[in-house]
Design a protein around this motif. Structure first.
Motif, PDB file in Angstrom:
ATOM      1  N   PHE A  64      42.182  28.565  39.686  1.00 28.26           N
ATOM      2  CA  PHE A  64      41.681  28.857  38.542  1.00 28.26           C
ATOM      3  C   PHE A  64      40.418  29.109  38.601  1.00 28.26           C
ATOM      4  N   ASP A  65      39.593  29.375  37.919  1.00 32.00           N
ATOM      5  CA  ASP A  65      37.844  29.360  37.729  1.00 32.00           C
ATOM      6  C   ASP A  65      37.895  30.372  38.861  1.00 32.00           C
ATOM      7  N   ALA A  66      38.873  31.618  38.272  1.00 28.94           N
ATOM      8  CA  ALA A  66      38.371  32.931  39.049  1.00 28.94           C
ATOM      9  C   ALA A  66      37.536  33.931  38.818  1.00 28.94           C
ATOM     10  N   LYS A  67      37.207  32.959  37.545  1.00 23.25           N
ATOM     11  CA  LYS A  67      35.755  34.228  36.630  1.00 23.25           C
ATOM     12  C   LYS A  67      34.338  33.260  37.066  1.00 23.25           C
ATOM     13  N   PHE A 102      26.870  38.435  32.766  1.00 21.38           N
ATOM     14  CA  PHE A 102      27.539  38.568  33.786  1.00 21.38           C
ATOM     15  C   PHE A 102      26.652  39.900  34.401  1.00 21.38           C
ATOM     16  N   SER A 103      26.049  38.796  35.487  1.00 28.01           N
ATOM     17  CA  SER A 103      24.996  41.104  36.361  1.00 28.01           C
ATOM     18  C   SER A 103      26.416  42.519  36.604  1.00 28.01           C
ATOM     19  N   ASP A 104      26.143  43.106  36.766  1.00 29.36           N
ATOM     20  CA  ASP A 104      26.079  44.265  37.034  1.00 29.36           C
ATOM     21  C   ASP A 104      27.683  43.459  38.414  1.00 29.36           C
ATOM     22  N   SER A 105      27.309  43.729  39.251  1.00 28.62           N
ATOM     23  CA  SER A 105      27.539  43.012  40.445  1.00 28.62           C
ATOM     24  C   SER A 105      29.646  42.065  39.634  1.00 28.62           C
ATOM     25  N   GLN A 106      28.674  41.591  38.275  1.00 33.38           N
ATOM     26  CA  GLN A 106      30.473  40.618  38.402  1.00 33.38           C
ATOM     27  C   GLN A 106      30.889  41.267  37.350  1.00 33.38           C
ATOM     28  N   GLN A 138      31.075  44.621  37.145  1.00 34.57           N
ATOM     29  CA  GLN A 138      31.756  45.866  38.505  1.00 34.57           C
ATOM     30  C   GLN A 138      32.811  45.273  38.969  1.00 34.57           C
ATOM     31  N   ALA A 139      33.108  43.711  38.743  1.00 31.27           N
ATOM     32  CA  ALA A 139      34.165  43.603  39.839  1.00 31.27           C
ATOM     33  C   ALA A 139      35.309  43.335  38.638  1.00 31.27           C
ATOM     34  N   THR A 140      34.930  43.093  37.626  1.00 36.79           N
ATOM     35  CA  THR A 140      35.905  42.697  36.377  1.00 36.79           C
ATOM     36  C   THR A 140      36.469  44.265  36.036  1.00 36.79           C
ATOM     37  N   LYS A 141      36.053  45.154  36.856  1.00 34.74           N
ATOM     38  CA  LYS A 141      36.885  46.641  36.033  1.00 34.74           C
ATOM     39  C   LYS A 141      37.270  47.264  37.471  1.00 34.74           C
ATOM     40  N   ASP A 142      36.516  46.292  38.125  1.00 35.05           N
ATOM     41  CA  ASP A 142      37.739  46.543  39.974  1.00 35.05           C
ATOM     42  C   ASP A 142      38.881  45.819  39.705  1.00 35.05           C
TER      43      ASP A 142
END
Length: 615
Positions: free
Chosen positions: A72-75, A155-159, A161-165
């Motif tokens: 859990f907590d992957a976010k 959310f930062s830009d990295s977060q 982009q990672a969510t989009k991935d």
């Protein structure tokens, strides 16, 4: 507003820290889609067992028995580095193991099908998004590809982009990402479109399982949603309130029994589950109890927990919520008296103390509770999905969204100073260029370091990435100009370009290919792996169904044998043959429940061949 994507159905997904929700515009209205258990939200939990993978309710229901392999907590991991202090703090509390992967990437370790497996946070999130996609497809009766996904405003830009991935790995085409409080404001605006004239200022307070956002949005009567300011904390929410309760219980166990719980992962998993349940109960009553048999070393644990104690343990975090809210109002340059509506979003806004503190701050103004706090974000995402898909329905057709970037963006200058190019709360999409002079004599190349944050010292902010621009003409310092251009798209994702004005030489940073982020090849590989896991899940379910079908037939035939023995209507030899076949098949099944599907099916066909003539 952006042009429409296509006429295909698009869904809205609220990918939450603890629960996720999916919605769709269907038959002229938004419908929250229930999962296979009939629940309108699905736990953002993935469990790995010896023979199968569980996602959602099934995973959460067995967490106390299998904590080390239930994720859990992957976010809270997605888009972060392993060395991030927040990741290190959480690792002490999680019952599952997280290790350092290449380029400071956190990887989650589980035991699955007899071997050790490592997963990125993007992969776990993609499994949850895949579950939401399947839920929507089962409800709509057709394949769904397009989706709008929500992310915390902070959310930062990295977060992002990672969510989009993660969405891409799940087989989704992410047509837009929007901030969670913005989605909630859209939901409120659509729900109350005939209730106001002119414009209103809406303050969205979004306190979920893992993140906290505040957004001040002006909603105009002509369906324009203008976000004025956002503030937040990507590491503050219901999980943190649970952690304070768990810590308190661990200390109580130590005080009463002189035993340390912290090394017992299963005990901590059971305790966390009990604390979350107690927290929910305390929102509707003033006291409850936590009772756990044989928690650790054969010792039972029992304690009374009051709402007052819960509030005392978490008061500093509640106070931080109010500070963040005040910062949002300050950035928006709006007085508290100018706020027309206060919208509560996220399950943690049900906490009575949070509501009391909000009402106290706004002179006991009524809080808007007309929307379900668990569903409002998915509701707004589905409205945006309908808009992006070209819906011509009233309430969607004229929708226009003007969002903002939550954090300042800029580059590092000589001396480690952070120079802001795009200030926080700038409306997006946006583009801005700044000219810089080379600071050293005869410098042939320059490294551009891109940061996101609010601190003066660049290294106190979040490094998004760096890239080199070569081919600078040799010259004294301050005689060559480098133009740095920042572009933010409607999803809030950044592209940075640096150009030598005298030569035209340029280079750019694409965050998606930044060291430590997923490349196109990485994503393609993970998409194939995700398909493999989905296929394995389908095969497992088919085998389980075949096993159940054989069990059911055996049970049915046993009842028939009893009937025939009573009625004496069947030839004794034939009946004996039937009984023997049933007993042999039953014994075989007891030792071969994990047999291949075709074997299970063959056994059923054989039993039917023996029994059918006698039925």
């Amino acid at each position: 507003m952006e042009g429409k994507v296509n006429e295909a159905t698009a869904i809205g997904i609220d990918l939450g820290t603890t629960y996720s929700c999916v919605a769709v515009w269907n038959h002229g209205r938004i419908e929250i889609i229930p999962n296979e258990q009939g629940f309108r939200t699905t736990p953002s939990t993935v469990a790995f067992l010896d023979a199968e993978r569980l996602i959602g309710d099934g995973a959460k229901n067995q967490i106390a028995m299998n904590p080390a392999n239930t994720i859990f907590d992957a976010k809270r991991l997605i888009g972060r580095k392993f060395s991030d202090c927040k990741v290190q703090e959480n690792m002490k509390l999680w019952p599952f193991r997280v290790v350092e992967g290449p380029a400071d990437t956190p990887k989650i370790v589980v035991a699955y099908k007899g071997e050790e497996k490592e997963f990125l946070a993007e992969e776990i999130s993609s499994m949850i998004l895949g579950k939401m996609k399947e839920t929507a497809e089962a409800y709509l009766g057709k394949v769904v590809k397009n989706a709008v996904i929500t992310v915390p405003a902070y959310f930062s830009d990295s977060q992002r982009q990672a969510t989009k991935d993660a969405g891409t790995i799940a087989g989704l085409n992410i047509i837009r990402m929007i901030n969670e409080p913005t989605a909630a404001a859209i939901a409120y605006g659509l729900d109350n479109k005939f209730e106001f004239v002119g414009k209103i200022n809406v303050l969205v307070v979004d306190l979920g399982g893992g993140t906290f956002d505040v957004s001040l949005t002006t909603i105009h009567e002509d369906a324009i949603f203008e976000v004025i300011a956002v503030a937040g904390n990507t590491h503050l929410g219901g999980e943190d309130f649970d952690n304070r309760m768990v810590d308190h219980c661990v200390l109580e166990f130590k005080r009463k029994h002189n035993k340390d719980l912290t090394r017992n992962r299963r005990a901590l998993g059971r305790l966390r589950f009990a604390c979350e349940k107690a927290k929910r109960i305390l929102s509707s009553t003033t006291q409850t109890s936590i009772e756990l048999d044989c928690l650790h070393d054969g010792v039972d644990f029992s304690m009374r927990f009051t709402r007052a104690k819960f509030e005392e343990l978490n008061m500093s975090m509640f106070g931080h919520c109010i500070e963040t809210l005040n910062q949002c109002l300050k950035d928006a340059k709006i007085e508290r008296s100018w706020v027309d509506e206060i919208i509560l979003v996220g399950g943690s806004t049900r906490i009575p103390k949070v509501q009391h503190m909000l009402q106290e701050l706004f002179w006991w103004k009524d809080l808007c509770k007309s929307m379900n706090p668990d569903e409002a974000v998915a509701f707004g995402a589905a409205v945006m999905a309908a808009k992006m898909s070209g819906s011509n329905e009233e309430g969607v057709r004229d929708l226009m969204l003007r969002d903002v970037t939550p954090l300042s963006l800029g580059i590092e200058l000589l001396g480690g100073v952070f120079d802001v190019v795009i200030p926080r709360n700038t409306q997006i999409p946006t583009r801005k260029s700044v000219d810089y002079l080379i600071s050293k004599d005869n410098q042939s190349s320059i490294v551009i370091k891109v940061y996101q944050g609010e601190r003066i010292k660049s290294t106190d902010n979040h490094l998004l990435g760096k890239f080199t621009v070569s081919g600078i003409p040799l010259a004294p310092k301050r005689e060559v100009t480098v133009q740095v251009c920042f572009e933010i798209d409607p999803d809030g994702i950044l592209k940075v370009t640096a150009k030598i004005l005298s030569t035209g030489m340029s280079n750019q940073l694409t965050i998606g290919s930044e060291k430590g982020r997923l490349s196109k090849d990485d994503i393609e590989k993970l998409v194939k792996e995700a398909e493999k896991y989905k296929l394995e899940d389908k095969v497992y379910k088919k085998r389980v169904n075949a096993c159940h079908a054989l069990e059911d037939y055996i049970h049915k035939m046993k009842k028939k044998v009893k009937e025939y023995n009573t009625n004496k209507r069947v030839n004794p030899d034939s009946l004996r043959k039937m009984e023997n076949a049933i007993d042999e098949t039953n014994e075989w099944l007891e030792h071969n429940s994990v047999a291949p599907i075709n074997e299970l099916q063959r056994k059923k066909v054989f039993l039917e061949f023996v029994c059918t003539p006698l039925i």
